[in-house]
Motif scaffolding. Structure first.
Motif, PDB file in Angstrom:
ATOM      1  N   ALA A 173       9.290   2.957   6.574  1.00 36.61           N
ATOM      2  CA  ALA A 173       8.190   3.867   6.906  1.00 36.61           C
ATOM      3  C   ALA A 173       7.546   4.435   5.648  1.00 36.61           C
ATOM      4  N   ARG A 174       8.358   4.778   4.665  1.00 37.86           N
ATOM      5  CA  ARG A 174       7.833   5.317   3.414  1.00 37.86           C
ATOM      6  C   ARG A 174       6.979   4.263   2.690  1.00 37.86           C
ATOM      7  N   GLY A 175       7.463   3.037   2.691  1.00 39.09           N
ATOM      8  CA  GLY A 175       6.705   1.964   2.053  1.00 39.09           C
ATOM      9  C   GLY A 175       5.395   1.691   2.752  1.00 39.09           C
ATOM     10  N   LEU A 176       5.421   1.657   4.080  1.00 38.23           N
ATOM     11  CA  LEU A 176       4.195   1.440   4.849  1.00 38.23           C
ATOM     12  C   LEU A 176       3.166   2.529   4.560  1.00 38.23           C
ATOM     13  N   ALA A 177       3.606   3.776   4.562  1.00 34.54           N
ATOM     14  CA  ALA A 177       2.701   4.897   4.336  1.00 34.54           C
ATOM     15  C   ALA A 177       2.032   4.806   2.967  1.00 34.54           C
ATOM     16  N   MET A 178       2.805   4.510   1.952  1.00 37.92           N
ATOM     17  CA  MET A 178       2.255   4.450   0.603  1.00 37.92           C
ATOM     18  C   MET A 178       1.329   3.250   0.411  1.00 37.92           C
ATOM     19  N   GLY A 179       1.731   2.088   0.928  1.00 41.03           N
ATOM     20  CA  GLY A 179       0.926   0.888   0.758  1.00 41.03           C
ATOM     21  C   GLY A 179      -0.389   0.939   1.493  1.00 41.03           C
ATOM     22  N   VAL A 180      -0.382   1.484   2.704  1.00 38.28           N
ATOM     23  CA  VAL A 180      -1.600   1.539   3.516  1.00 38.28           C
ATOM     24  C   VAL A 180      -2.574   2.589   3.001  1.00 38.28           C
ATOM     25  N   THR A 181      -2.053   3.706   2.517  1.00 33.93           N
ATOM     26  CA  THR A 181      -2.944   4.803   2.136  1.00 33.93           C
ATOM     27  C   THR A 181      -3.368   4.786   0.672  1.00 33.93           C
ATOM     28  N   SER A 182      -2.486   4.331  -0.217  1.00 32.76           N
ATOM     29  CA  SER A 182      -2.807   4.473  -1.643  1.00 32.76           C
ATOM     30  C   SER A 182      -2.576   3.198  -2.450  1.00 32.76           C
ATOM     31  N   HIS A 183      -2.606   2.072  -1.787  1.00 38.90           N
ATOM     32  CA  HIS A 183      -2.612   0.710  -2.361  1.00 38.90           C
ATOM     33  C   HIS A 183      -1.757   0.537  -3.611  1.00 38.90           C
ATOM     34  N   GLY A 184      -2.315  -0.005  -4.710  1.00 36.40           N
ATOM     35  CA  GLY A 184      -1.521  -0.409  -5.857  1.00 36.40           C
ATOM     36  C   GLY A 184      -0.823   0.719  -6.591  1.00 36.40           C
ATOM     37  N   LEU A 185      -1.526   1.815  -6.849  1.00 35.66           N
ATOM     38  CA  LEU A 185      -0.914   2.930  -7.564  1.00 35.66           C
ATOM     39  C   LEU A 185       0.176   3.595  -6.731  1.00 35.66           C
ATOM     40  N   GLY A 186      -0.037   3.673  -5.426  1.00 33.44           N
ATOM     41  CA  GLY A 186       1.003   4.214  -4.552  1.00 33.44           C
ATOM     42  C   GLY A 186       2.226   3.317  -4.542  1.00 33.44           C
ATOM     43  N   THR A 187       1.991   2.008  -4.518  1.00 31.68           N
ATOM     44  CA  THR A 187       3.092   1.044  -4.542  1.00 31.68           C
ATOM     45  C   THR A 187       3.865   1.142  -5.847  1.00 31.68           C
ATOM     46  N   ALA A 188       3.142   1.281  -6.966  1.00 31.32           N
ATOM     47  CA  ALA A 188       3.789   1.408  -8.265  1.00 31.32           C
ATOM     48  C   ALA A 188       4.678   2.635  -8.334  1.00 31.32           C
ATOM     49  N   ARG A 189       4.306   3.678  -7.605  1.00 36.86           N
ATOM     50  CA  ARG A 189       5.112   4.913  -7.595  1.00 36.86           C
ATOM     51  C   ARG A 189       6.340   4.781  -6.698  1.00 36.86           C
ATOM     52  N   ILE A 190       6.171   4.268  -5.493  1.00 43.04           N
ATOM     53  CA  ILE A 190       7.285   4.237  -4.536  1.00 43.04           C
ATOM     54  C   ILE A 190       8.349   3.222  -4.941  1.00 43.04           C
ATOM     55  N   ILE A 191       7.955   2.170  -5.648  1.00 39.41           N
ATOM     56  CA  ILE A 191       8.922   1.145  -6.039  1.00 39.41           C
ATOM     57  C   ILE A 191       9.900   1.683  -7.079  1.00 39.41           C
ATOM     58  N   LEU A 192       9.515   2.750  -7.777  1.00 41.12           N
ATOM     59  CA  LEU A 192      10.425   3.375  -8.732  1.00 41.12           C
ATOM     60  C   LEU A 192      11.573   4.080  -8.029  1.00 41.12           C
ATOM     61  N   ASP A 193      11.353   4.503  -6.775  1.00 41.75           N
ATOM     62  CA  ASP A 193      12.378   5.204  -6.011  1.00 41.75           C
ATOM     63  C   ASP A 193      13.280   4.253  -5.234  1.00 41.75           C
ATOM     64  N   ASP A 194      12.677   3.188  -4.711  1.00 44.58           N
ATOM     65  CA  ASP A 194      13.464   2.282  -3.878  1.00 44.58           C
ATOM     66  C   ASP A 194      12.801   0.920  -3.799  1.00 44.58           C
ATOM     67  N   GLU A 195      13.568  -0.144  -4.001  1.00 43.99           N
ATOM     68  CA  GLU A 195      13.002  -1.496  -4.018  1.00 43.99           C
ATOM     69  C   GLU A 195      12.488  -1.924  -2.653  1.00 43.99           C
ATOM     70  N   LEU A 196      13.208  -1.580  -1.583  1.00 37.36           N
ATOM     71  CA  LEU A 196      12.760  -1.947  -0.240  1.00 37.36           C
ATOM     72  C   LEU A 196      11.444  -1.266   0.097  1.00 37.36           C
ATOM     73  N   SER A 197      11.340   0.024  -0.178  1.00 36.49           N
ATOM     74  CA  SER A 197      10.088   0.742   0.063  1.00 36.49           C
ATOM     75  C   SER A 197       8.946   0.136  -0.743  1.00 36.49           C
ATOM     76  N   GLY A 198       9.241  -0.244  -1.994  1.00 34.45           N
ATOM     77  CA  GLY A 198       8.229  -0.865  -2.832  1.00 34.45           C
ATOM     78  C   GLY A 198       7.780  -2.212  -2.308  1.00 34.45           C
ATOM     79  N   ALA A 199       8.739  -3.000  -1.802  1.00 35.38           N
ATOM     80  CA  ALA A 199       8.408  -4.313  -1.241  1.00 35.38           C
ATOM     81  C   ALA A 199       7.520  -4.172  -0.010  1.00 35.38           C
ATOM     82  N   VAL A 200       7.877  -3.246   0.872  1.00 35.62           N
ATOM     83  CA  VAL A 200       7.081  -3.015   2.086  1.00 35.62           C
ATOM     84  C   VAL A 200       5.707  -2.473   1.719  1.00 35.62           C
ATOM     85  N   SER A 201       5.648  -1.609   0.713  1.00 32.35           N
ATOM     86  CA  SER A 201       4.373  -1.046   0.279  1.00 32.35           C
ATOM     87  C   SER A 201       3.444  -2.134  -0.260  1.00 32.35           C
ATOM     88  N   GLY A 202       3.988  -3.050  -1.049  1.00 28.30           N
ATOM     89  CA  GLY A 202       3.175  -4.152  -1.563  1.00 28.30           C
ATOM     90  C   GLY A 202       2.647  -5.034  -0.445  1.00 28.30           C
TER      91      GLY A 202
END
Length: 224
Positions: A173-202
Motif C-alpha cells: 500500500a505504501r509503494g502504491l501510494a508513493m508511485g501513483v502520486t509522486s512518480h520517480g522522486l517518490g519512488t526514490a524516497r520510498i525505496i530507501l525505506d523498503d525494497e518491496l515498497s520501492g518495487a511496487v512504487s516503480g
C-alpha cells in the motif's frame, strides 16, 4: 564551467544528505534543499539555467539508467507482487483517478482558469508522459512540467511522513501510494525505506503513466 553543474549538484546533495541523516525531518529533505540552493546560487551569480544544465548534462543522461534500474527490485520482489496483483490492478486506476480529480477540483475551487486546470490534471505522472498528455488536452506543457516536478519534490519530502501519520504500514500500500502520486522522486524516497515498497512504487509509477495517458484525454471532456 564544464563541470560546475556536476560538482555543485553532487556537493549540495551530499551535504544535505548528511544533515538529513542526523535529523530526519521533512524540511531537511536533501532533494528539496538541493533544488532550492541551486536556484538561489544560479540567481545570485547570474548563471543561466541553460549553462548549468549543459555543465550537468551527464546527470541528466544518468537519469534514464536510474529509472531502468528500478526493474531490479521489481524482479527480485516479483513473487510477492504476483500475490498482490489484484490489489495493485485495482489500486492504480483508483489512485490515478483520485490524483487527477483532487488536483483538478481543488484548483477549480481556488478559481484557476481552464488552461491551468488542464495543465494540472496530469501532475502525478512522470514528466515525459505528462508533457505529451498536457499538450494533447490543451494545457501548457511547460506549466505541467513544473507542477510534475513540484509534486515529485513534495512526495519525496513529506510522502513517507504522511503515510506514517496515517498509520499505513502495509508495504504494498505504501509503494502504491508513493508511485501513483509522486512518480520517480517518490519512488526514490520510498525505496530507501523498503525494497518491496520501492518495487511496487516503480511499477505503480509506470502503470499509472499508461493509465492516465489513455484515460485523461477522454475524462477531461467530462470534467470541462
Amino acid at each position: 564551467m564544464n563541470s560546475f553543474g556536476i560538482f555543485l549538484t553532487l556537493a549540495l546533495f551530499y551535504l544535505f544528505s548528511k544533515f538529513y541523516q542526523k535529523k530526519r525531518v521533512f524540511y531537511l529533505n536533501p532533494v528539496l534543499l538541493s533544488i532550492l540552493s541551486i536556484a538561489i546560487i544560479l540567481k545570485a551569480f547570474r548563471i543561466s539555467y541553460q549553462a548549468y544544465m549543459e555543465s550537468a548534462q551527464i546527470l541528466s543522461f544518468l537519469l534514464g539508467p536510474a529509472v531502468v534500474s528500478l526493474a531490479i527490485p521489481l524482479y527480485k520482489q516479483r513473487e510477492v507482487i504476483k500475490t498482490y496483483s489484484k490489489e495493485i490492478v485495482l489500486g492504480i486506476p483508483f489512485g490515478g483517478l483520485l490524483a487527477i480529480l483532487s488536483a483538478f477540483y481543488v484548483a477549480k475551487l481556488l478559481g484557476a482558469e481552464e488552461i491551468v486546470l488542464l495543465s494540472i490534471a496530469p501532475k502525478s505522472i512522470t514528466t515525459a508522459i505528462a508533457i505529451g498528455v498536457s499538450e494533447k488536452i490543451g494545457g501548457i506543457p511547460a506549466l505541467t512540467a513544473v507542477l510534475v516536478i513540484l509534486t515529485g519534490i513534495m512526495g519525496n519530502a513529506i510522502g513517507v511522513e504522511v503515510l506514517n501519520l496515517a498509520r499505513i504500514k502495509d508495504k504494498v500500500a505504501r509503494g502504491l501510494a508513493m508511485g501513483v502520486t509522486s512518480h520517480g522522486l517518490g519512488t526514490a524516497r520510498i525505496i530507501l525505506d523498503d525494497e518491496l515498497s520501492g518495487a511496487v512504487s516503480g511499477l505503480a509509477m509506470a502503470l499509472n503513466g499508461i493509465f492516465t495517458s489513455v484515460v485523461l484525454p477522454y475524462l477531461i471532456n467530462v470534467l470541462k
